[in-house]
Design a protein around this motif. Structure first.
Motif, PDB file in Angstrom:
ATOM      1  N   ASP A  19       0.788  -1.229   0.000  1.00 43.46           N
ATOM      2  CA  ASP A  19       0.000   0.000   0.000  1.00 43.46           C
ATOM      3  C   ASP A  19       0.822   1.283   0.000  1.00 43.46           C
ATOM      4  OD1 ASP A  19       0.943  -0.384   2.531  1.00 43.46           O
ATOM      5  OD2 ASP A  19      -0.974  -0.125   3.547  1.00 43.46           O
ATOM      6  N   THR A  20       2.151   1.181   0.113  1.00 46.38           N
ATOM      7  CA  THR A  20       3.031   2.347   0.061  1.00 46.38           C
ATOM      8  C   THR A  20       4.121   2.073  -0.967  1.00 46.38           C
ATOM      9  OG1 THR A  20       2.641   2.617   2.426  1.00 46.38           O
ATOM     10  CG2 THR A  20       4.384   3.947   1.478  1.00 46.38           C
ATOM     11  N   PRO A  21       3.859   2.339  -2.251  1.00 43.10           N
ATOM     12  CA  PRO A  21       4.825   1.974  -3.301  1.00 43.10           C
ATOM     13  C   PRO A  21       6.175   2.664  -3.169  1.00 43.10           C
ATOM     14  CG  PRO A  21       2.800   2.910  -4.247  1.00 43.10           C
ATOM     15  CD  PRO A  21       2.659   2.916  -2.763  1.00 43.10           C
ATOM     16  N   ASP A  22       6.250   3.762  -2.423  1.00 42.96           N
ATOM     17  CA  ASP A  22       7.545   4.414  -2.218  1.00 42.96           C
ATOM     18  C   ASP A  22       8.461   3.579  -1.327  1.00 42.96           C
ATOM     19  OD1 ASP A  22       6.568   6.495  -3.706  1.00 42.96           O
ATOM     20  OD2 ASP A  22       6.169   7.795  -1.995  1.00 42.96           O
ATOM     21  N   LEU A  23       7.876   2.715  -0.509  1.00 42.67           N
ATOM     22  CA  LEU A  23       8.656   1.883   0.401  1.00 42.67           C
ATOM     23  C   LEU A  23       9.157   0.622  -0.302  1.00 42.67           C
ATOM     24  CD1 LEU A  23       9.670   1.588   3.301  1.00 42.67           C
ATOM     25  CD2 LEU A  23       7.483   0.515   3.868  1.00 42.67           C
ATOM     26  N   PHE A  24       8.246  -0.171  -0.858  1.00 36.64           N
ATOM     27  CA  PHE A  24       8.568  -1.362  -1.644  1.00 36.64           C
ATOM     28  C   PHE A  24       7.662  -1.369  -2.870  1.00 36.64           C
ATOM     29  CE2 PHE A  24       9.542  -2.760   2.734  1.00 36.64           C
ATOM     30  CZ  PHE A  24      10.879  -3.065   2.580  1.00 36.64           C
ATOM     31  N   ALA A  25       8.153  -1.922  -3.963  1.00 34.15           N
ATOM     32  CA  ALA A  25       7.402  -1.890  -5.219  1.00 34.15           C
ATOM     33  C   ALA A  25       6.240  -2.880  -5.245  1.00 34.15           C
ATOM     34  CB  ALA A  25       8.332  -2.167  -6.391  1.00 34.15           C
ATOM     35  N   SER A  26       6.324  -3.966  -4.485  1.00 30.27           N
ATOM     36  CA  SER A  26       5.327  -5.030  -4.562  1.00 30.27           C
ATOM     37  C   SER A  26       4.966  -5.527  -3.168  1.00 30.27           C
ATOM     38  CB  SER A  26       5.874  -6.212  -5.369  1.00 30.27           C
ATOM     39  OG  SER A  26       6.232  -5.798  -6.661  1.00 30.27           O
ATOM     40  N   SER A  27       3.851  -6.213  -3.087  1.00 30.46           N
ATOM     41  CA  SER A  27       3.462  -6.830  -1.816  1.00 30.46           C
ATOM     42  C   SER A  27       4.183  -8.161  -1.643  1.00 30.46           C
ATOM     43  CB  SER A  27       1.948  -7.031  -1.764  1.00 30.46           C
ATOM     44  OG  SER A  27       1.511  -7.861  -2.816  1.00 30.46           O
ATOM     45  N   PHE A  28       4.479  -8.523  -0.392  1.00 29.64           N
ATOM     46  CA  PHE A  28       5.208  -9.759  -0.133  1.00 29.64           C
ATOM     47  C   PHE A  28       5.062 -10.155   1.330  1.00 29.64           C
ATOM     48  CE2 PHE A  28       8.130  -6.329   0.757  1.00 29.64           C
ATOM     49  CZ  PHE A  28       8.752  -6.716   1.931  1.00 29.64           C
ATOM     50  N   LEU A  44      16.019 -17.245   5.036  1.00 30.70           N
ATOM     51  CA  LEU A  44      15.100 -16.176   4.679  1.00 30.70           C
ATOM     52  C   LEU A  44      14.198 -16.676   3.571  1.00 30.70           C
ATOM     53  CD1 LEU A  44      14.134 -13.236   4.924  1.00 30.70           C
ATOM     54  CD2 LEU A  44      15.810 -12.668   3.145  1.00 30.70           C
ATOM     55  N   SER A  45      12.903 -16.601   3.805  1.00 31.56           N
ATOM     56  CA  SER A  45      11.921 -17.028   2.819  1.00 31.56           C
ATOM     57  C   SER A  45      11.085 -15.815   2.410  1.00 31.56           C
ATOM     58  CB  SER A  45      11.027 -18.109   3.431  1.00 31.56           C
ATOM     59  OG  SER A  45       9.963 -18.416   2.575  1.00 31.56           O
ATOM     60  N   ILE A  46      10.974 -15.587   1.108  1.00 32.86           N
ATOM     61  CA  ILE A  46      10.174 -14.482   0.572  1.00 32.86           C
ATOM     62  C   ILE A  46       9.065 -15.067  -0.281  1.00 32.86           C
ATOM     63  CG2 ILE A  46      10.166 -12.424  -0.874  1.00 32.86           C
ATOM     64  CD1 ILE A  46      11.842 -12.014   1.583  1.00 32.86           C
ATOM     65  N   GLN A  47       7.840 -14.657  -0.019  1.00 35.85           N
ATOM     66  CA  GLN A  47       6.704 -15.069  -0.841  1.00 35.85           C
ATOM     67  C   GLN A  47       6.153 -13.826  -1.534  1.00 35.85           C
ATOM     68  OE1 GLN A  47       3.200 -16.241   1.296  1.00 35.85           O
ATOM     69  NE2 GLN A  47       2.270 -17.190  -0.487  1.00 35.85           N
ATOM     70  N   ASN A  48       6.183 -13.834  -2.857  1.00 37.18           N
ATOM     71  CA  ASN A  48       5.635 -12.733  -3.641  1.00 37.18           C
ATOM     72  C   ASN A  48       4.113 -12.847  -3.634  1.00 37.18           C
ATOM     73  OD1 ASN A  48       5.013 -10.749  -5.464  1.00 37.18           O
ATOM     74  ND2 ASN A  48       6.007 -11.717  -7.203  1.00 37.18           N
ATOM     75  N   VAL A  54       8.916  -9.991  -8.930  1.00 43.08           N
ATOM     76  CA  VAL A  54       9.695  -9.037  -8.138  1.00 43.08           C
ATOM     77  C   VAL A  54      11.026  -9.684  -7.758  1.00 43.08           C
ATOM     78  CG1 VAL A  54       8.628  -9.753  -5.970  1.00 43.08           C
ATOM     79  CG2 VAL A  54       9.593  -7.462  -6.177  1.00 43.08           C
ATOM     80  N   GLU A  55      12.079  -8.882  -7.672  1.00 49.79           N
ATOM     81  CA  GLU A  55      13.398  -9.375  -7.279  1.00 49.79           C
ATOM     82  C   GLU A  55      13.697  -8.959  -5.849  1.00 49.79           C
ATOM     83  OE1 GLU A  55      16.663  -8.558  -9.890  1.00 49.79           O
ATOM     84  OE2 GLU A  55      15.385  -8.693 -11.662  1.00 49.79           O
ATOM     85  N   PHE A  56      14.301  -9.870  -5.093  1.00 51.49           N
ATOM     86  CA  PHE A  56      14.728  -9.587  -3.731  1.00 51.49           C
ATOM     87  C   PHE A  56      16.175 -10.014  -3.570  1.00 51.49           C
ATOM     88  CE2 PHE A  56      10.188  -9.681  -3.020  1.00 51.49           C
ATOM     89  CZ  PHE A  56      10.009  -8.732  -2.023  1.00 51.49           C
TER      90      PHE A  56
END
Length: 70
Positions: A19-28, A44-48, A54-56
């Motif tokens: 909800d704040t695209p200035d912070l991160f580009a996508s939800s995760f 570390l596990s990331i779920q898009n 999206v790249e992390f």
């Protein structure tokens, strides 16, 4: 935290709704699991959760003092 057979697990979770695209580009969703035993293990596990790819990346820094560097 959880304990299993003399291991200690610390689990940290974070969900970002996008909800704040200035912070991160996508939800995760992100989960960091730390296992403490006779050794240290980090996972570390990331779920898009967004519709677009999206790249992390991440790095672990120990912050130990370095007395001499060549």
């Amino acid at each position: 935290s959880a304990s299993c057979e003399n291991n200690i697990y610390l689990i940290f979770s974070f969900s970002y709704p996008g909800d704040t695209p200035d912070l991160f580009a996508s939800s995760f969703n992100a989960t960091l699991t730390i296992q403490l035993s006779t050794s240290l293990e980090l996972n570390l596990s990331i779920q898009n959760t967004d519709v677009s790819p999206v790249e992390f990346s991440w790095a672990f820094h120990t912050y130990f003092a370095v007395n001499h560097c060549e």
